[in-house]
Design an enzyme around this catalytic site. Structure first.
Site, PDB file in Angstrom:
ATOM      1  N   HIS A 187      43.420  37.000  40.607  1.00 45.56           N
ATOM      2  CA  HIS A 187      45.091  37.015  40.587  1.00 45.56           C
ATOM      3  C   HIS A 187      45.267  37.913  41.639  1.00 45.56           C
ATOM      4  CE1 HIS A 187      44.997  34.911  36.583  1.00 45.56           C
ATOM      5  NE2 HIS A 187      45.081  34.027  37.464  1.00 45.56           N
ATOM      6  N   GLU A 231      42.494  43.128  30.459  1.00 37.13           N
ATOM      7  CA  GLU A 231      44.032  43.213  30.913  1.00 37.13           C
ATOM      8  C   GLU A 231      44.236  44.771  30.748  1.00 37.13           C
ATOM      9  OE1 GLU A 231      46.174  40.796  31.873  1.00 37.13           O
ATOM     10  OE2 GLU A 231      45.174  38.933  31.343  1.00 37.13           O
ATOM     11  N   GLU A 283      47.478  40.851  40.949  1.00 34.80           N
ATOM     12  CA  GLU A 283      47.075  41.913  39.967  1.00 34.80           C
ATOM     13  C   GLU A 283      45.927  42.863  40.460  1.00 34.80           C
ATOM     14  OE1 GLU A 283      45.906  39.444  36.612  1.00 34.80           O
ATOM     15  OE2 GLU A 283      47.557  38.240  36.790  1.00 34.80           O
ATOM     16  N   HIS A 305      42.124  42.064  34.980  1.00 35.39           N
ATOM     17  CA  HIS A 305      43.405  41.352  35.558  1.00 35.39           C
ATOM     18  C   HIS A 305      44.510  42.335  34.862  1.00 35.39           C
ATOM     19  CE1 HIS A 305      42.518  36.878  35.454  1.00 35.39           C
ATOM     20  NE2 HIS A 305      41.525  37.267  35.166  1.00 35.39           N
TER      21      HIS A 305
END
Ligand SMILES: *[C@@H]1O[C@H](CO)[C@@H](O)[C@H](O)[C@H]1NC(C)=O
Ligand SMILES: [Zn+2]
Length: 658
Positions: free
Chosen positions: A252, A476, A255, A384
């Site tokens: 992404h 994350e 990110e 991420h």
């Protein structure tokens, strides 16, 4: 780059304009070369290049008539050459994009200096032809005449220019960078744009050339190389029994913390190895580590235009084609949820459904899938941002309405062990008391099954687990997707130990070699564990790795045409090294072909667009048509229909043996 790029509109107009303008007497391009009697007498002038498909050339002034004797922008836009450039990316399935278009553009909208044409370089054309010719062969198309390196291109001595210069990254490696007396690297905890990132990776590989190497796995849609740096005691090759790990970040584009962490990690591994850090040396001596800091460099560019600290939630997440890469992988999980009800079903090495290739497959996705297939990865982390939690497969829910629901893999215990390892070394993830983002996950120990958080299909981790031997976690890394620079050093401090210890986890469970009675390695043998419905397969050299938590197991090795061998093993609680379990299988006579659990030999060849793609299995579309022209076209290749509106000016030069 939108708007003008509508090939069909251009094609429609040529019926009106093109027929009148084009003189079919001489071969296209010959006029410009003075081969057709009447030669171009009028002199051109430099003007702004306004061709929609060529608006990213590295120069702004073009000249008409161009090298093909198109006299105006209009002439170009209604030409078969231009239409070809506009559809080529589709025809070649993204291969050779955007290089081919840019080189073609340098002929159609040639560089203009002092009202004179500056021709593109022959060596650029030759390199392009070498790498792109196979893609043309694959769709049975002749190399376009206007990309003839001898006719339209010139050598350096004639003052040529490089139409691909924007795609190249120049990295100067100074002797200072290579000085052996300064192994210590000052890591700059800043953001890095594309060129800076590539420069650091290349310099790091040069400095640690014994243990590091960079390579590209392919290109982004806009043509940026997807650079990987790998670390191993034998960079560039797989060593028998040496497990391989990958980290992928920035899929992404907005990110960005993971991207920076991997750039720092590369520098850290190199300098610590040189400084003699035993842990890092052991790790690199026994493991092959691949870092892909940016899987979506085009999206990063868009996100960074907004500037760090601006917490734009979605800008730059997608690729330049507006594709979310973590939804673009083949969905194998819905099939799994169906077949799990069958007691004997095993879920591994599932083939890619053919229908997947009918959809839009991003070049970035394809590059990573090829990479996953070529390297025997065992363990992976996908980095991420936006939350503070570690998630593990499946990401796609088994709930019939796709609602959030705990949807574990047969390897749930292994995934939990891996996730816990990451969390345990991360001060913020493991801290129960602080006010922090990711508060939702505190009472779960900062770990959650992906589908239990929210369900989505087409993700990379599910695909990795179900199609290859590799177990992938989603990391994350924090609430802010694009934080300001002052937060990068703390992020490195928080994640450094976790990133290292997760790599070290690849040495858990068992590994070994499967051979026949003569000592020849058996590739694609299945290693199954009683009670776990997910098999691992051996690689080219017969080697395998099977991640497992401590316990007692019955392990079986089998391969088509061989006897089956089982062994009982115990993995102790304090295991720091993979247990070695080798197998010797004897050839047996096959009486019945009842080996449905085994991987068919051709599993990877069956749908092979990744290796030798056949972009148009769906060539049958044209068949309803009638009439003279249609029947004439019947013998023509499927892509001929792209030019059907060109009337008599169809590019017969694209047909082979013509
Ligand atoms: C790693 O390998 C290198 C090269 O073979 C060797 O010099 C070094 O001592 C090894 N380090 C460790 C800790 O095993
Ligand atoms: Zn993400």
């Amino acid at each position: 780059m939108a708007g003008l790029r509508c090939p069909l509109l251009g094609a429609l107009l040529i019926i009106i304009v093109g027929v009148v303008r084009c003189s079919p007497k001489c071969f296209p391009g010959d006029q410009a070369l003075g081969k057709c009697g009447e030669s171009t007498s009028e002199k051109g002038t430099c003007a702004d290049n306004t061709l929609g498909y060529c608006d990213d050339l590295p120069y702004s002034k073009a000249i008409f008539p161009n090298l093909l004797d198109h006299r105006s922008r209009g002439d170009v836009e209604f030409s078969a050459e231009y239409i070809l450039l506009s559809v080529l990316d589709n025809l070649l399935q993204g291969e050779c994009n955007p290089d081919l278009r840019l080189v073609g553009c340098s002929i159609l909208a040639p560089k203009c200096e002092k009202n004179k044409i500056v021709k593109p370089c022959r060596r650029v054309c030759q390199a392009l032809k070498k790498s792109c010719l196979p893609a043309f062969e694959a769709i049975d198309m002749a190399w376009p005449y206007f990309l003839d390196c001898d006719r339209f291109f010139v050598g350096e001595e004639e003052g040529c220019h490089d139409p691909l210069e924007k795609l190249r990254v120049n990295v100067e490696i100074t002797s200072e960078d290579l000085a052996p007396q300064t192994p210590y690297t000052l890591i700059h905890f800043t953001h890095h744009n594309y060129n800076q990132m590539v420069s650091i990776l290349k310099k790091t590989a040069a400095k640690c050339s014994n243990i590091a190497k960079t390579y590209s796995i392919g290109r982004s849609f806009e043509g940026k190389d997807l650079f990987v740096i790998e670390f191993s005691n034998n960079p560039g090759q797989h060593d028998l029994l040496e497990p391989e790990v990958r980290y992928v970040a920035n899929m992404h584009g907005n990110e960005v913390v993971g991207r920076e962490l991997l750039i720092y990690l590369a520098q850290y591994l190199c300098s610590e190895y040189l400084l003699g850090n035993t842990r890092i040396q052991t790790l690199i001596n026994t493991t092959r580590i691949h870092l892909l800091p940016s899987m979506n460099p085009d999206g990063y560019e868009r996100a960074s235009e907004e500037g760090a600290g601006y917490n734009g939630w979605t800008n730059g997440r997608m690729t330049a084609q507006n594709i979310d890469l973590n939804r673009n992988f083949p969905d194998l999980t819905s099939e799994v949820h169906k077949i799990m009800k069958v007691r004997s079903a095993r879920v591994d090495h599932m083939p890619i459904p053919e229908s997947y290739w009918w959809g839009k497959v991003a070049p970035e996705t394809k590059a990573v899938m090829k990479w996953m297939r070529n390297v025997p990865f065992v363990l992976s982390g996908s980095l991420h941002g936006g939350e503070l939690v570690v998630t593990y497969p499946y990401d796609f829910s088994k709930h019939p309405l796709e609602e959030k629901m705990f949807s574990p893999t047969p390897d749930d215990k292994v995934f939990k062990m891996l996730s816990k390892t990451y969390v345990a070394s991360h001060p913020k993830m493991s801290d129960q008391s602080t006010e922090r983002c990711g508060g939702n996950f505190i009472n779960r120990g900062s770990i959650i099954n992906g589908a239990e958080w929210y369900s989505f299909s087409g993700g990379m981790p599910d695909f990795s687990y179900l199609h290859t031997n590799c177990f992938e976690l989603t990391l994350e890394l924090g609430c802010e997707k694009f934080p300001t620079e002052d937060e990068l050093y703390p992020a490195w401090q928080d994640n450094k130990e976790s990133l290292l210890s997760l790599i070290e986890m690849v040495h858990r469970g068992i590994k070994g070699v499967v051979k026949d009675e003569h000592g020849n390695p058996i590739k694609n043998a299945r290693i199954s564990v009683k009670g776990i419905r997910h098999d691992i397969t051996t690689g080219e050299d017969g080697d395998y790795w099977r991640l497992l938590i401590p316990g007692v197991y019955v392990i079986t090795a089998e391969a088509f045409g061989y006897s089956k061998v089982s062994k009982k093993i115990t993995l102790p609680a304090r295991m720091m090294k993979a247990g070695r379990v080798d197998f010797v299988l004897n050839r047996v006579e096959i009486k019945t072909r009842k080996y449905d659990k085994l991987i068919p030999e051709d599993i990877y060849d069956r749908y092979d667009p990744l290796d030798s793609y056949d972009p148009h299995a769906q060539a049958g579309q044209r068949e309803q048509g009638e009439g003279d022209e249609q029947s004439q076209d019947r013998e023509k290749p499927w892509w001929w229909s792209y030019f059907s509106m060109l009337g008599n000016n169809k590019p017969s030069w694209l047909l082979k043996n013509n």
